[in-house]
Design a protein around this motif. Structure first.
Motif, mmCIF file in Angstrom:
data_model
loop_
_atom_site.group_PDB
_atom_site.id
_atom_site.type_symbol
_atom_site.label_atom_id
_atom_site.label_comp_id
_atom_site.label_asym_id
_atom_site.label_seq_id
_atom_site.Cartn_x
_atom_site.Cartn_y
_atom_site.Cartn_z
ATOM 1 N N LEU A 176 0.836 -1.209 0.000
ATOM 2 C CA LEU A 176 0.000 0.000 0.000
ATOM 3 C C LEU A 176 0.865 1.251 0.000
ATOM 4 O O LEU A 176 1.806 1.356 0.795
ATOM 5 N N HIS A 177 0.547 2.185 -0.879
ATOM 6 C CA HIS A 177 1.177 3.506 -0.877
ATOM 7 C C HIS A 177 0.064 4.527 -0.706
ATOM 8 O O HIS A 177 -0.853 4.601 -1.518
ATOM 9 N N TYR A 178 0.150 5.292 0.395
ATOM 10 C CA TYR A 178 -0.979 6.089 0.855
ATOM 11 C C TYR A 178 -0.528 7.532 1.052
ATOM 12 O O TYR A 178 0.326 7.810 1.888
ATOM 13 N N ALA A 179 -1.104 8.408 0.235
ATOM 14 C CA ALA A 179 -0.748 9.833 0.320
ATOM 15 C C ALA A 179 -1.813 10.608 1.094
ATOM 16 O O ALA A 179 -3.002 10.493 0.784
ATOM 17 N N CYS A 180 -1.379 11.375 2.118
ATOM 18 C CA CYS A 180 -2.320 12.188 2.902
ATOM 19 C C CYS A 180 -1.784 13.610 3.007
ATOM 20 O O CYS A 180 -0.598 13.840 2.805
ATOM 21 N N ARG A 181 -2.690 14.512 3.390
ATOM 22 C CA ARG A 181 -2.275 15.912 3.472
ATOM 23 C C ARG A 181 -1.231 16.124 4.573
ATOM 24 O O ARG A 181 -0.207 16.731 4.351
ATOM 25 N N ASN A 182 -1.547 15.613 5.764
ATOM 26 C CA ASN A 182 -0.593 15.730 6.874
ATOM 27 C C ASN A 182 -0.876 14.624 7.885
ATOM 28 O O ASN A 182 -1.839 13.863 7.726
ATOM 29 N N LYS A 183 -0.074 14.545 8.894
ATOM 30 C CA LYS A 183 -0.179 13.463 9.866
ATOM 31 C C LYS A 183 -1.556 13.438 10.530
ATOM 32 O O LYS A 183 -2.161 12.383 10.711
ATOM 33 N N GLY A 184 -2.064 14.641 10.829
ATOM 34 C CA GLY A 184 -3.354 14.733 11.506
ATOM 35 C C GLY A 184 -4.508 14.206 10.670
ATOM 36 O O GLY A 184 -5.506 13.740 11.205
ATOM 37 N N LEU A 185 -4.389 14.285 9.357
ATOM 38 C CA LEU A 185 -5.490 13.865 8.480
ATOM 39 C C LEU A 185 -5.230 12.489 7.848
ATOM 40 O O LEU A 185 -5.967 12.068 6.964
ATOM 41 N N GLY A 186 -4.215 11.830 8.292
ATOM 42 C CA GLY A 186 -3.898 10.517 7.717
ATOM 43 C C GLY A 186 -4.755 9.417 8.334
ATOM 44 O O GLY A 186 -4.284 8.635 9.163
ATOM 45 N N ALA B 262 -3.678 5.711 9.070
ATOM 46 C CA ALA B 262 -2.284 5.517 8.669
ATOM 47 C C ALA B 262 -1.490 4.823 9.786
ATOM 48 O O ALA B 262 -0.729 3.889 9.524
ATOM 49 N N ASP B 263 -1.719 5.254 11.032
ATOM 50 C CA ASP B 263 -0.982 4.646 12.151
ATOM 51 C C ASP B 263 -1.371 3.186 12.324
ATOM 52 O O ASP B 263 -0.517 2.315 12.495
ATOM 53 N N GLU B 264 -2.669 2.940 12.257
ATOM 54 C CA GLU B 264 -3.177 1.577 12.430
ATOM 55 C C GLU B 264 -2.591 0.644 11.361
ATOM 56 O O GLU B 264 -2.126 -0.468 11.657
ATOM 57 N N LEU B 265 -2.593 1.099 10.117
ATOM 58 C CA LEU B 265 -2.071 0.267 9.032
ATOM 59 C C LEU B 265 -0.566 0.052 9.185
ATOM 60 O O LEU B 265 -0.057 -1.051 8.979
ATOM 61 N N THR B 266 0.132 1.124 9.566
ATOM 62 C CA THR B 266 1.587 1.012 9.695
ATOM 63 C C THR B 266 1.961 0.047 10.823
ATOM 64 O O THR B 266 2.895 -0.750 10.680
ATOM 65 N N SER B 267 1.205 0.103 11.914
ATOM 66 C CA SER B 267 1.608 -0.786 13.009
ATOM 67 C C SER B 267 1.210 -2.232 12.718
ATOM 68 O O SER B 267 1.911 -3.158 13.074
ATOM 69 N N THR C 89 3.070 -1.209 4.287
ATOM 70 C CA THR C 89 2.429 0.114 4.288
ATOM 71 C C THR C 89 3.456 1.225 4.127
ATOM 72 O O THR C 89 4.459 1.256 4.847
ATOM 73 N N HIS C 90 3.216 2.120 3.183
ATOM 74 C CA HIS C 90 4.087 3.268 2.955
ATOM 75 C C HIS C 90 3.205 4.509 2.939
ATOM 76 O O HIS C 90 2.300 4.598 2.112
ATOM 77 N N VAL C 91 3.448 5.433 3.880
ATOM 78 C CA VAL C 91 2.603 6.624 3.985
ATOM 79 C C VAL C 91 3.411 7.849 3.573
ATOM 80 O O VAL C 91 4.601 7.957 3.888
ATOM 81 N N TYR C 92 2.770 8.765 2.851
ATOM 82 C CA TYR C 92 3.418 9.972 2.342
ATOM 83 C C TYR C 92 2.615 11.186 2.808
ATOM 84 O O TYR C 92 1.397 11.220 2.619
ATOM 85 N N PHE C 93 3.303 12.158 3.418
ATOM 86 C CA PHE C 93 2.604 13.358 3.886
ATOM 87 C C PHE C 93 2.969 14.544 3.002
ATOM 88 O O PHE C 93 4.147 14.892 2.863
ATOM 89 N N ASP C 94 1.915 15.177 2.439
ATOM 90 C CA ASP C 94 2.131 16.330 1.550
ATOM 91 C C ASP C 94 2.898 17.438 2.247
ATOM 92 O O ASP C 94 3.780 18.059 1.661
ATOM 93 N N ASP C 95 2.527 17.697 3.526
ATOM 94 C CA ASP C 95 3.136 18.849 4.199
ATOM 95 C C ASP C 95 4.608 18.602 4.533
ATOM 96 O O ASP C 95 5.313 19.504 4.941
#
Lengths: 355, 320
Positions: B143-153, B156-161, B167-173
């Motif tokens: 999974l590659h998951y792009a979100c605006r920032n950590k607060g709006l992801g 993301a934490d649940e999937l990463t843990s 799981t690969h998360v990307y934050f725009d900010d």
């Protein structure tokens, strides 16, 4: 409602027969005095009591003998049952659908006990009592689709749905009207329907595909189809054409009432929830001409339909050579009176034969 | 009756996920099991909002094999037509609602050797269910998951843990971005790519994959369009023999339903094709917004998808 299962054969001595009750519930496929292709789909949500439409999977007096015949066919030709690797989940879907439906619809014949993934299935007519782990193939004697369709009447085409298309990617096909799963496996909807005359020009298949792609969970559909079979053969496959094709030449004016059978398919369509595949059960019902002729409405109508059927259709359905013989026989049961609309026998309201 | 079969449910849990997203859990009112479904399926939620009936599709994100409850996540859209605001502001635990049976227009291709998921924002939800489905069978996914920032992801934490290696998360900010050509080039043969997110992201993934020679059948996407407001217009319905007005904030499909015309639908977002309607005559211009009809069909003036498309002009007559 208990069912007395027949001890009968669909080969060799052809001891297959319909009881009075089976004849009354036979799915006569013509709703008017003529026939042309149509998509003719309706919702599959029950029907009149004791009709073949009543239950999700109809079980009738031929059940036990049909399952014995299927086992013989599979023993001689294991390729009648195939499932491409990605279709195993759809096989479990089908097993679940049939087990749940039959245990709910026929609680005196079938029982399903579930504790999480631990399932126990009891099939009283076939003397089966198996415990297994749902979604674990190693706990069943066959793959899930083969296991359950060895216990369910009719053929089963299990179609994968991808890219707005249906694909013949699994099936159990031993009671078919001259088509081969082994030949069609992996084909798409248009490929496997290519031999059907006229329907393409009529745009039937484009419309039918659109309809089927949109069949949703909880909303199954059904239709009837038909053909002709000499002798009550379930297995009229291309693989065995050399055995049954020649039997079409044995019809005489004396034996036609007994030997010639109308073959009707009750086709149903269910969306399978876990795999998003579509299952297409094709249930075969056979009835000898002489039994059909005891219902005056069906006698009148069958004569008119066969007489007026376009030549391409009679050829495609494989009875063009025998049509004159059929019409000689059937015309005795047509007195020219009008018939009531719809497929039902209407024994109370339709007049007896006037000749 | 139009649309999929209906189920009466009770809202059993409402969870704030972050500033924009709230999760709703539904259980059947009659206590029976819910149908199982396939990952990628959605349900259409009926909302009785004052005098207006809103029908919005949401991806099911719970474990497809959990028959006790379904969950959906709703992103608040303050400038939308009000469905998400209704869910956020009006719906309370214990409320009874009607939802549709699951319908899947974004199914996994089970032939895939590997499933590569690309999510943007709230587009994560169908993948939540698909991941749980695949985990049961040990199928390969990433999974590659792009979100605006950590607060709006969301999640993301649940999937990463739970799935740290996939799981690969990307934050725009933080100026993190998916290196798409590199990612696609590194995939084994037989990989299928799935994208769910904003329109720009879907187009980017489709174009990049096609540019790299990926087979069309291996690229899957889902985008539900919300109907957009527009100028009111009048429509004549030839079969029902009615002339109806489509308001600024309702879709043509909704206007037909309001007037008691039974029109078919499934997704209500321009994707499934169910509501396709023939145009008998018109004088004006169509505002086609679906991605069901082909461009030449849009130009032909013979068809319209009433769930998302509109009309501006003098007269429009439909075969409905």
């Amino acid at each position: 409602m208990t069912i007395q299962f027949n001890d009968e054969s669909f080969r060799d001595d052809y001891s297959f027969h319909n009881s009075e009750r089976a004849l009354k519930r036979f799915p006569f496929p013509f709703h008017e005095d003529s026939y042309m292709y149509s998509v003719n789909m309706e919702q599959h949500r029950g029907g009149p009591a004791d009709s073949v439409y009543e239950m999700r999977f109809d079980v009738d007096e031929h059940y036990v003998s049909e399952m014995k015949d299927r086992a013989i066919v599979l023993d001689q030709d294991p390729l009648r049952c195939q499932s491409l690797p990605h279709m195993t989940l759809a096989g479990w879907d089908l097993l679940e659908l049939i087990m749940v439906s039959k245990s709910e619809d026929y609680p005196d014949l079938f029982e399903l006990h579930r504790e999480g993934d631990q399932w126990r299935w009891i099939n009283k007519p076939l003397g089966i009592d198996d415990s297994f782990t749902f979604l674990d193939e190693t706990t069943l004697p066959y793959g899930p689709m083969e296991y359950i369709t060895r216990q369910a009447q009719g053929d089963f085409a299990v179609l994968d749905q991808r890219d707005d298309m249906l694909w013949m990617d699994a099936g159990m096909v031993t009671t078919q009207a001259d088509w081969s799963l082994d030949f069609d496996i992996g084909m798409n909807f248009f490929e496997w329907h290519a031999p059907v005359p006229k329907a393409h020009e009529m745009g039937i298949f484009v419309r039918a595909l659109k309809f089927l792609l949109n069949i949703q969970q909880g909303a199954p559909a059904r239709r009837l189809n038909w053909t002709m079979t000499v002798n009550p053969l379930l297995d009229t496959s291309p693989e065995n054409y050399h055995k049954w094709g020649i039997q079409k030449t044995t019809l005489t004016p004396e034996n036609i009432g007994r030997k010639q059978h109308l073959r009707v398919e009750l086709q149903t369509f269910f969306r399978l929830p876990r795999s998003n595949a579509l299952v297409f059960p094709i249930r075969c019902y056979l009835c000898a001409f002489e039994d059909l002729m005891t219902v005056p409405k069906w006698g009148r109508r069958l004569h008119r339909v066969i007489r007026d059927l376009p030549e391409e259709l009679a050829t495609y359905k494989g009875f063009i050579d025998n049509r004159p013989l059929m019409l000689d026989y059937l015309s005795q049961f047509d007195d020219g009176l009008p018939t009531s609309p719809g497929i039902w026998p209407d024994l109370q309201s339709e007049p007896p034969l006037q000749k | 009756m139009s649309g999929a079969e209906k189920i009466r449910v009770r809202v059993s849990e409402i969870t704030l996920i972050n500033a924009l997203v709230t999760r709703f859990r539904f259980e059947r009112c009659d206590g029976a099991d819910l149908p199982t479904f396939s990952g990628g399926a959605h349900t259409v939620v009926e909302m009785q909002d004052g005098g207006v009936t809103r029908l919005n599709p949401y991806s099911l994100m719970s474990d497809p094999y959990d028959q006790r409850s379904y969950t959906i996540s709703v992103r608040r859209d303050d400038t939308g037509r009000g469905g998400s605001l209704f869910m956020h502001q009006q719906v309370k635990v214990g409320d009874e609602m009607t939802i549709s049976y699951p319908v899947n227009l974004f199914s996994l291709d089970l032939r895939a050797r590997k499933h590569l998921f690309l999510a943007g924002g709230i587009g994560i939800t169908p993948f939540m269910a698909q991941i749980q489905q695949l985990e049961r069978f040990g199928t390969q996914w990433e999974l590659h998951y792009a979100c605006r920032n950590k607060g709006l992801g969301s999640y993301a934490d649940e999937l990463t843990s739970r799935h740290p290696n996939q799981t690969h998360v990307y934050f725009d900010d933080q100026s993190q971005a998916i290196n798409l050509p590199h990612l696609l080039e590194g995939q084994p043969l037989g990989t299928h790519v799935y994208v769910c997110g904003p329109k720009g992201m879907i187009n980017w993934v489709r174009d990049t994959a096609q540019g790299l020679g990926w087979p069309q059948d291996n690229i899957h996407y889902e985008e539900f369009l919300a109907p957009q407001p527009g100028k009111p217009f009048e429509v004549k319905l030839a079969v029902s023999n009615k002339t109806i007005q489509v308001g600024e904030h309702e879709s043509l499909l909704e206007a037909m339903e309001r007037e008691g015309v039974d029109a078919p639908y499934l997704c209500r977002g321009g994707a499934c094709g169910q509501c396709e309607t023939a145009v008998i005559g018109y004088d004006g211009k169509f505002i086609h917004r679906d991605h069901w009809l082909e461009p030449q069909e849009h130009e032909s003036g013979k068809k319209i998808m009433p769930c998302v498309s509109r009309f501006e002009g003098k007269t429009l007559v439909l075969d409905r």
